[in-house]
Design a protein around this motif. Structure first.
Motif, PDB file in Angstrom:
ATOM      1  N   PHE A   1      77.931  10.921  51.378  1.00 52.16           N
ATOM      2  CA  PHE A   1      79.009  10.542  52.013  1.00 52.16           C
ATOM      3  C   PHE A   1      78.969   9.526  53.180  1.00 52.16           C
ATOM      4  O   PHE A   1      77.634  10.318  54.010  1.00 52.16           O
ATOM      5  CB  PHE A   1      80.506  10.766  52.472  1.00 52.16           C
ATOM      6  CG  PHE A   1      81.413  11.318  51.963  1.00 52.16           C
ATOM      7  CD1 PHE A   1      81.374  12.939  51.424  1.00 52.16           C
ATOM      8  CD2 PHE A   1      82.158  11.022  50.873  1.00 52.16           C
ATOM      9  CE1 PHE A   1      82.480  13.309  50.622  1.00 52.16           C
ATOM     10  CE2 PHE A   1      82.821  11.051  50.403  1.00 52.16           C
ATOM     11  CZ  PHE A   1      82.844  12.435  50.209  1.00 52.16           C
TER      12      PHE A   1
ATOM     13  N   TYR B   1      76.549   3.025  64.586  1.00 55.00           N
ATOM     14  CA  TYR B   1      76.388   3.403  64.311  1.00 55.00           C
ATOM     15  C   TYR B   1      76.432   4.576  63.504  1.00 55.00           C
ATOM     16  O   TYR B   1      78.080   4.261  62.349  1.00 55.00           O
ATOM     17  CB  TYR B   1      77.477   5.013  65.602  1.00 55.00           C
ATOM     18  CG  TYR B   1      76.640   6.231  65.640  1.00 55.00           C
ATOM     19  CD1 TYR B   1      77.914   7.525  65.139  1.00 55.00           C
ATOM     20  CD2 TYR B   1      75.725   6.651  65.934  1.00 55.00           C
ATOM     21  CE1 TYR B   1      77.521   8.300  65.629  1.00 55.00           C
ATOM     22  CE2 TYR B   1      75.130   8.120  66.469  1.00 55.00           C
ATOM     23  CZ  TYR B   1      76.339   8.849  65.788  1.00 55.00           C
ATOM     24  OH  TYR B   1      75.521  10.016  66.157  1.00 55.00           O
TER      25      TYR B   1
ATOM     26  N   PHE C   1      83.814   6.048  56.079  1.00 54.28           N
ATOM     27  CA  PHE C   1      83.902   6.359  55.506  1.00 54.28           C
ATOM     28  C   PHE C   1      83.369   5.749  53.782  1.00 54.28           C
ATOM     29  O   PHE C   1      84.471   4.997  53.377  1.00 54.28           O
ATOM     30  CB  PHE C   1      84.355   7.626  54.614  1.00 54.28           C
ATOM     31  CG  PHE C   1      83.838   9.388  55.728  1.00 54.28           C
ATOM     32  CD1 PHE C   1      84.609   8.691  57.044  1.00 54.28           C
ATOM     33  CD2 PHE C   1      83.262   9.537  55.363  1.00 54.28           C
ATOM     34  CE1 PHE C   1      84.177   9.892  57.740  1.00 54.28           C
ATOM     35  CE2 PHE C   1      82.380  10.417  56.263  1.00 54.28           C
ATOM     36  CZ  PHE C   1      83.502  11.080  57.776  1.00 54.28           C
ATOM     37  N   GLY C   2      81.627   5.908  53.117  1.00 58.66           N
ATOM     38  CA  GLY C   2      82.142   5.480  51.658  1.00 58.66           C
ATOM     39  C   GLY C   2      82.528   6.522  50.610  1.00 58.66           C
ATOM     40  O   GLY C   2      83.196   7.827  51.123  1.00 58.66           O
ATOM     41  N   LYS C   3      82.536   6.215  49.608  1.00 56.15           N
ATOM     42  CA  LYS C   3      82.843   7.043  48.617  1.00 56.15           C
ATOM     43  C   LYS C   3      82.349   8.483  48.356  1.00 56.15           C
ATOM     44  O   LYS C   3      83.005   8.872  47.195  1.00 56.15           O
ATOM     45  CB  LYS C   3      83.647   6.757  47.701  1.00 56.15           C
ATOM     46  CG  LYS C   3      85.261   5.151  47.657  1.00 56.15           C
ATOM     47  CD  LYS C   3      86.000   4.922  46.368  1.00 56.15           C
ATOM     48  CE  LYS C   3      86.471   4.219  46.608  1.00 56.15           C
ATOM     49  NZ  LYS C   3      87.385   3.417  46.092  1.00 56.15           N
TER      50      LYS C   3
ATOM     51  N   TYR D   1      76.569  12.149  55.204  1.00 57.88           N
ATOM     52  CA  TYR D   1      77.654  14.012  55.477  1.00 57.88           C
ATOM     53  C   TYR D   1      77.234  14.444  53.904  1.00 57.88           C
ATOM     54  O   TYR D   1      76.946  13.144  53.174  1.00 57.88           O
ATOM     55  CB  TYR D   1      78.667  13.911  55.826  1.00 57.88           C
ATOM     56  CG  TYR D   1      79.538  13.934  56.979  1.00 57.88           C
ATOM     57  CD1 TYR D   1      79.502  12.172  58.956  1.00 57.88           C
ATOM     58  CD2 TYR D   1      80.262  14.949  57.883  1.00 57.88           C
ATOM     59  CE1 TYR D   1      79.566  12.541  59.191  1.00 57.88           C
ATOM     60  CE2 TYR D   1      80.406  15.077  59.128  1.00 57.88           C
ATOM     61  CZ  TYR D   1      79.479  13.306  59.652  1.00 57.88           C
ATOM     62  OH  TYR D   1      80.863  13.538  61.464  1.00 57.88           O
TER      63      TYR D   1
ATOM     64  N   GLY E   1      81.398   0.831  68.892  1.00 56.29           N
ATOM     65  CA  GLY E   1      82.287   1.381  69.531  1.00 56.29           C
ATOM     66  C   GLY E   1      82.968   2.492  69.878  1.00 56.29           C
ATOM     67  O   GLY E   1      82.557   3.299  69.178  1.00 56.29           O
ATOM     68  N   ASN E   2      84.463   2.429  69.992  1.00 57.36           N
ATOM     69  CA  ASN E   2      85.110   3.173  70.130  1.00 57.36           C
ATOM     70  C   ASN E   2      86.186   3.523  69.029  1.00 57.36           C
ATOM     71  O   ASN E   2      87.021   4.083  68.342  1.00 57.36           O
ATOM     72  CB  ASN E   2      85.821   3.595  71.186  1.00 57.36           C
ATOM     73  CG  ASN E   2      85.980   4.117  72.697  1.00 57.36           C
ATOM     74  OD1 ASN E   2      84.705   4.715  72.368  1.00 57.36           O
ATOM     75  ND2 ASN E   2      85.959   3.324  73.877  1.00 57.36           N
TER      76      ASN E   2
ATOM     77  N   PRO F   1      87.008   4.773  64.864  1.00 58.78           N
ATOM     78  CA  PRO F   1      87.051   6.166  63.752  1.00 58.78           C
ATOM     79  C   PRO F   1      85.627   5.377  62.659  1.00 58.78           C
ATOM     80  O   PRO F   1      85.323   4.314  62.853  1.00 58.78           O
ATOM     81  CB  PRO F   1      87.797   6.026  63.314  1.00 58.78           C
ATOM     82  CG  PRO F   1      89.042   5.200  64.173  1.00 58.78           C
ATOM     83  CD  PRO F   1      88.536   4.364  64.635  1.00 58.78           C
ATOM     84  N   LEU F   2      84.837   6.739  61.910  1.00 55.71           N
ATOM     85  CA  LEU F   2      84.336   6.022  60.925  1.00 55.71           C
ATOM     86  C   LEU F   2      84.850   5.884  60.328  1.00 55.71           C
ATOM     87  O   LEU F   2      86.135   6.282  59.436  1.00 55.71           O
ATOM     88  CB  LEU F   2      83.583   8.005  60.946  1.00 55.71           C
ATOM     89  CG  LEU F   2      82.585   8.339  62.126  1.00 55.71           C
ATOM     90  CD1 LEU F   2      82.397  10.254  61.802  1.00 55.71           C
ATOM     91  CD2 LEU F   2      81.557   7.977  62.229  1.00 55.71           C
TER      92      LEU F   2
ATOM     93  N   SER G   1      80.625   3.359  62.009  1.00 58.45           N
ATOM     94  CA  SER G   1      81.226   2.795  63.448  1.00 58.45           C
ATOM     95  C   SER G   1      81.259   2.339  64.176  1.00 58.45           C
ATOM     96  O   SER G   1      79.946   1.934  64.449  1.00 58.45           O
ATOM     97  CB  SER G   1      81.598   4.228  64.207  1.00 58.45           C
ATOM     98  OG  SER G   1      81.111   5.183  64.678  1.00 58.45           O
TER      99      SER G   1
ATOM    100  N   LEU H   1      76.106   7.874  59.765  1.00 58.16           N
ATOM    101  CA  LEU H   1      76.106   9.133  60.140  1.00 58.16           C
ATOM    102  C   LEU H   1      75.602   9.117  57.957  1.00 58.16           C
ATOM    103  O   LEU H   1      76.545   8.313  57.777  1.00 58.16           O
ATOM    104  CB  LEU H   1      77.020  10.330  60.491  1.00 58.16           C
ATOM    105  CG  LEU H   1      77.302   9.984  61.541  1.00 58.16           C
ATOM    106  CD1 LEU H   1      78.228   8.621  62.144  1.00 58.16           C
ATOM    107  CD2 LEU H   1      77.947  11.623  62.682  1.00 58.16           C
TER     108      LEU H   1
ATOM    109  N   PHE I   1      77.501  17.561  58.211  1.00 60.21           N
ATOM    110  CA  PHE I   1      76.881  16.880  59.217  1.00 60.21           C
ATOM    111  C   PHE I   1      75.612  16.578  58.674  1.00 60.21           C
ATOM    112  O   PHE I   1      74.643  17.187  59.057  1.00 60.21           O
ATOM    113  CB  PHE I   1      76.958  16.372  60.500  1.00 60.21           C
ATOM    114  CG  PHE I   1      76.371  15.414  61.503  1.00 60.21           C
ATOM    115  CD1 PHE I   1      75.223  16.026  62.517  1.00 60.21           C
ATOM    116  CD2 PHE I   1      76.017  14.256  61.645  1.00 60.21           C
ATOM    117  CE1 PHE I   1      73.733  16.053  63.185  1.00 60.21           C
ATOM    118  CE2 PHE I   1      74.750  13.561  61.907  1.00 60.21           C
ATOM    119  CZ  PHE I   1      73.552  13.972  63.004  1.00 60.21           C
TER     120      PHE I   1
END
Lengths: 113, 111
Positions: free
Chosen positions: B89, B32, B101-103, B36, B95-96, B98-99, B93, B34, B46
């Motif tokens: 950004f 998954y 993030f890239g820099k 931002y 499964g469960n 946490p996300l 992720s 995303l 988002f």
């Protein structure tokens, strides 16, 4: 406006002190996440709570702790502060426990002098 | 070890042209993804997401492409507008978990 609120917006304190950052999630969201963003760094995940229980831990120092209260607001406690703790601290919330769109608050800028 | 990498710290694009922001990941379990957007003095907002069962997702001027074999995703903004100037950004992720993030990549759209 994401619906996530964070207080205070700015915080200036001295080394060795303790501070508490507060977050109120969007209405209906059960998950709360805390992130730290230092200069030129991405968002570093600290900790997640879901419906009052700790669900996941990231790069959170032992000097830091958090909790989520029955009304679902969350607090991040930072103690024995060091200069390197100066950063933006973001709270995010989502409806479910697992991967889902997270909605971020405006952040608290912490400056440790 | 950085699991999500945005190798371009900044990007400048002329208004009306296409902006392409890139993101690479190393964890093949990510399913998954995303994007931002973040303006100064605000929290990330988002933009768009994509699950690993798809290779493209479109929302207005924003399209995300996922190339699982290359472990690469990109965000296309067409046409770019000055209001798109922000830090973008990429996050992932599985499964469960946490996300992660890239820099971030700072996009500047020049009028």
């Amino acid at each position: 406006d994401s619906g996530v609120t964070q207080t205070p917006k700015h915080l200036i304190t001295a080394t060795g002190q303790r501070v508490t950052l507060r977050c109120s999630p969007r209405s209906g969201d059960l998950s709360v996440y805390w992130y730290q963003q230092s200069l030129d760094q991405g968002l570093q995940f600290l900790i997640q709570y879901y419906n009052g229980e700790e669900r996941a831990k990231g790069n959170i120092l032992e000097r830091f702790s958090a909790q989520q209260f029955p009304d679902l607001h969350s607090e991040l406690n930072l103690s024995s502060l060091e200069l390197g703790d100066s950063a933006l601290y973001f709270c995010a919330s989502s409806v479910v426990e697992g991967p889902d769109t997270q909605y971020f608050g405006p952040g608290t800028r912490l400056t440790v002098l | 070890d950085q699991q999500v990498k945005q190798n371009s710290p900044s990007l400048s694009v002329q208004e009306g042209r296409i902006s392409i922001l890139n993101c690479d990941y190393t964890n093949s379990m990510f399913d998954y993804f995303l994007w931002y957007k973040k303006y100064p003095a605000e929290g990330p907002t988002f933009l768009i997401s994509i699950s690993s069962i798809k290779d493209k997702n479109e929302d207005g001027r924003f399209t995300v492409f996922l190339n699982k074999s290359a472990k690469h995703l990109s965000l296309h903004i067409v046409p770019s507008q000055p209001g798109d100037s922000a830090v973008y950004f990429c996050a992932a992720s599985s499964g469960n978990t946490p996300l992660v993030f890239g820099k971030g990549t700072r996009l500047s759209v020049i009028a």
